[in-house]
Design an enzyme around this catalytic site. Structure first.
Site, short mmCIF file in Angstrom:
data_model
loop_
_atom_site.label_atom_id
_atom_site.label_comp_id
_atom_site.label_asym_id
_atom_site.label_seq_id
_atom_site.Cartn_x
_atom_site.Cartn_y
_atom_site.Cartn_z
CB ALA A 65 9.37 -3.96 5.04
N GLY A 108 10.80 -1.23 9.01
CA GLY A 108 11.94 -1.08 8.26
C GLY A 108 12.37 0.42 7.91
CD GLU A 111 14.29 -3.09 11.02
OE1 GLU A 111 13.40 -3.11 10.24
OE2 GLU A 111 14.86 -4.09 11.48
C1 HXC Z 1 2.69 -1.16 2.51
C2 HXC Z 1 1.67 0.51 3.39
C3 HXC Z 1 2.44 0.36 4.50
C4 HXC Z 1 3.51 -0.60 4.45
C5 HXC Z 1 1.06 2.04 4.88
N1 HXC Z 1 0.92 1.65 3.76
N2 HXC Z 1 2.09 1.44 5.43
N3 HXC Z 1 1.72 -0.35 2.43
N4 HXC Z 1 3.40 -1.43 3.34
N5 HXC Z 1 4.28 -0.71 5.44
C6 HXC Z 1 -0.23 2.19 2.67
C7 HXC Z 1 -1.55 1.51 3.46
O1 HXC Z 1 -2.04 0.39 3.25
C8 HXC Z 1 -2.35 2.60 2.74
O2 HXC Z 1 -2.62 2.33 1.49
C9 HXC Z 1 -1.52 3.84 2.59
O3 HXC Z 1 -0.32 3.48 2.84
C10 HXC Z 1 -1.81 5.11 3.64
O4 HXC Z 1 -1.55 4.17 4.79
P1 HXC Z 1 -3.23 4.26 6.01
O5 HXC Z 1 -3.02 3.47 6.93
O6 HXC Z 1 -4.33 4.70 5.40
O7 HXC Z 1 -2.78 5.76 6.82
P2 HXC Z 1 -2.79 5.84 8.38
O8 HXC Z 1 -4.33 5.62 8.62
O9 HXC Z 1 -2.59 7.27 8.40
O10 HXC Z 1 -2.15 5.09 9.05
C11 HXC Z 1 -0.66 5.13 9.18
C12 HXC Z 1 0.22 4.06 9.77
C13 HXC Z 1 -0.35 2.64 9.12
C14 HXC Z 1 0.06 4.05 11.15
C15 HXC Z 1 1.78 4.16 9.48
O11 HXC Z 1 -0.11 2.82 7.59
C16 HXC Z 1 0.39 1.73 9.36
O12 HXC Z 1 0.28 1.12 10.50
N6 HXC Z 1 1.32 1.19 8.59
C17 HXC Z 1 2.03 -0.33 8.82
C18 HXC Z 1 2.97 -0.01 9.53
C19 HXC Z 1 3.65 -1.39 9.61
O13 HXC Z 1 3.25 -2.44 10.12
N7 HXC Z 1 4.98 -1.46 9.43
C20 HXC Z 1 6.10 -2.54 9.59
C21 HXC Z 1 5.96 -3.26 8.17
S1 HXC Z 1 6.75 -4.71 8.34
P3 HXC Z 1 -4.13 2.19 0.76
O14 HXC Z 1 -4.03 1.54 -0.59
O15 HXC Z 1 -5.10 1.41 1.54
O16 HXC Z 1 -4.46 3.42 0.56
C22 HXC Z 1 8.48 -4.03 8.46
C23 HXC Z 1 9.44 -5.28 8.59
C24 HXC Z 1 10.79 -4.87 8.62
O17 HXC Z 1 8.95 -3.06 8.30
C25 HXC Z 1 11.88 -5.77 8.88
C26 HXC Z 1 12.23 -6.20 7.57
C27 HXC Z 1 11.84 -5.68 6.26
#
Ligand code: HXC
Length: 257
Positions: A65, A108, A111
């Site tokens: 998400a 998400g 999911e």
């Molecule tokens: C918003 C996101 C994002 C996310 C990545 N980005 N994941 N933006 N929401 N979930 C954005 C980053 O901020 C970044 O933007 C760009 O995408 C590239 O990501 P990087 O982190 O620079 O890439 P990398 O170093 O290759 O790392 C990849 C990654 C990491 C390991 C997947 O991005 C990450 O950990 N993302 C979050 C994963 C996460 O926590 N997902 C769960 C979300 S909560 P900028 O602008 O900085 O370039 C969820 C809740 C679900 O899903 C349940 C209810 C909804």
């Protein structure tokens, strides 16, 4: 394409939907949800679409998400709007939908992949429920669908530690149906969807409905439901055609009737 976050491609009777927010690794914001619901609703009613493939990019199916969108939300706001409830419309899509996963399928994103009927993955796929690292828990089915797919041990491991699982572990655990080479991922997913599209639609829909119902009822009720659906298919012309074709050693010509 009229969509901001999706790219659509028709491949015969299969609709390919690509998540397209490369700047955010396809993070699922409210626009993605709105657009996905609109496309699936159109696919549902379009008789020319008989199966769907949902995919992302090479780097990410979807990295979760959208954290930037969620950050400022507070409890009463998301409770009153029943935040995330709309995703049940994706899970309720009646035609077959295959997830073709390459790269990150996190939170998400994992999911969403699990809402699809099955997952075909590239060896680069990484699945995880990292919500715990953000101070939250999965909210689109991660604690419920994951345990049914992989069992309690791995569901707990993934949701409590937030670690990622690669494609091989995911296939071993039963989350992934097939792993195929990266360059073949879409080809194989589209071929599987095309194959499904060639069968009698009532039978296909009933197979999906019966399997999907398994998670929601007892074994006895599920077996009864399956048997009733099975019996009802003997009211179709396609059952007569399918069996006649087998016996006459020819290809069946299904009519969805
Ligand atoms: C918003 C996101 C994002 C996310 C990545 N980005 N994941 N933006 N929401 N979930 C954005 C980053 O901020 C970044 O933007 C760009 O995408 C590239 O990501 P990087 O982190 O620079 O890439 P990398 O170093 O290759 O790392 C990849 C990654 C990491 C390991 C997947 O991005 C990450 O950990 N993302 C979050 C994963 C996460 O926590 N997902 C769960 C979300 S909560 P900028 O602008 O900085 O370039 C969820 C809740 C679900 O899903 C349940 C209810 C909804």
């Amino acid at each position: 394409t009229p969509f901001e976050t999706l790219i659509l491609e028709r491949h015969g009777q299969v609709m390919l939907i690509r998540l397209n927010r490369p700047e955010a690794l396809n993070a699922l914001n409210s626009t993605v949800l709105t657009e996905l619901i609109a496309v699936l609703s159109a696919c549902q009613t379009d008789p020319e679409v008989r199966a769907v493939v949902l995919t992302g990019s090479e780097k990410a199916f979807a990295a979760g998400a959208d954290v930037k969108e969620m950050q400022a939300l507070d409890f009463t706001t998301i409770y009153r709007q029943d935040f995330l409830a709309g995703w049940s419309e994706v899970a309720g899509f009646r035609k077959p939908i295959i997830a073709a996963v390459s790269g990150f399928a996190l939170g998400g994103g994992a999911e969403l992949a699990m809402m699809c009927d099955f997952i075909i993955a590239s060896p680069t796929a990484k699945f995880g429920q990292p919500e715990i690292t953000l101070g939250i828990i999965p909210g689109m089915g991660g604690t419920q669908r994951l345990i049914r797919a992989v069992g309690k041990a791995k569901a707990m491991d993934l949701c409590l530690t937030g670690r990622m699982m690669d494609a091989e572990e995911a296939e071993r655990a039963g989350l992934v149906a097939r792993i195929v080479q990266p360059e073949k991922l879409l080809e194989e997913a589209l071929a599987a969807a095309g194959k499904i599209a060639s069968f009698s639609q009532p039978a296909v829909l009933m197979a999906k409905e019966a399997i999907s119902s398994a998670a929601e009822q007892t074994l006895a009720e599920g077996l009864r439901f399956e048997r009733r659906l099975f019996q009802s298919l003997f009211a179709t012309e396609d059952q007569k055609e399918g069996m006649a074709a087998f016996i006459e050693k020819r290809k069946p010509a299904f009519k969805d009737r």
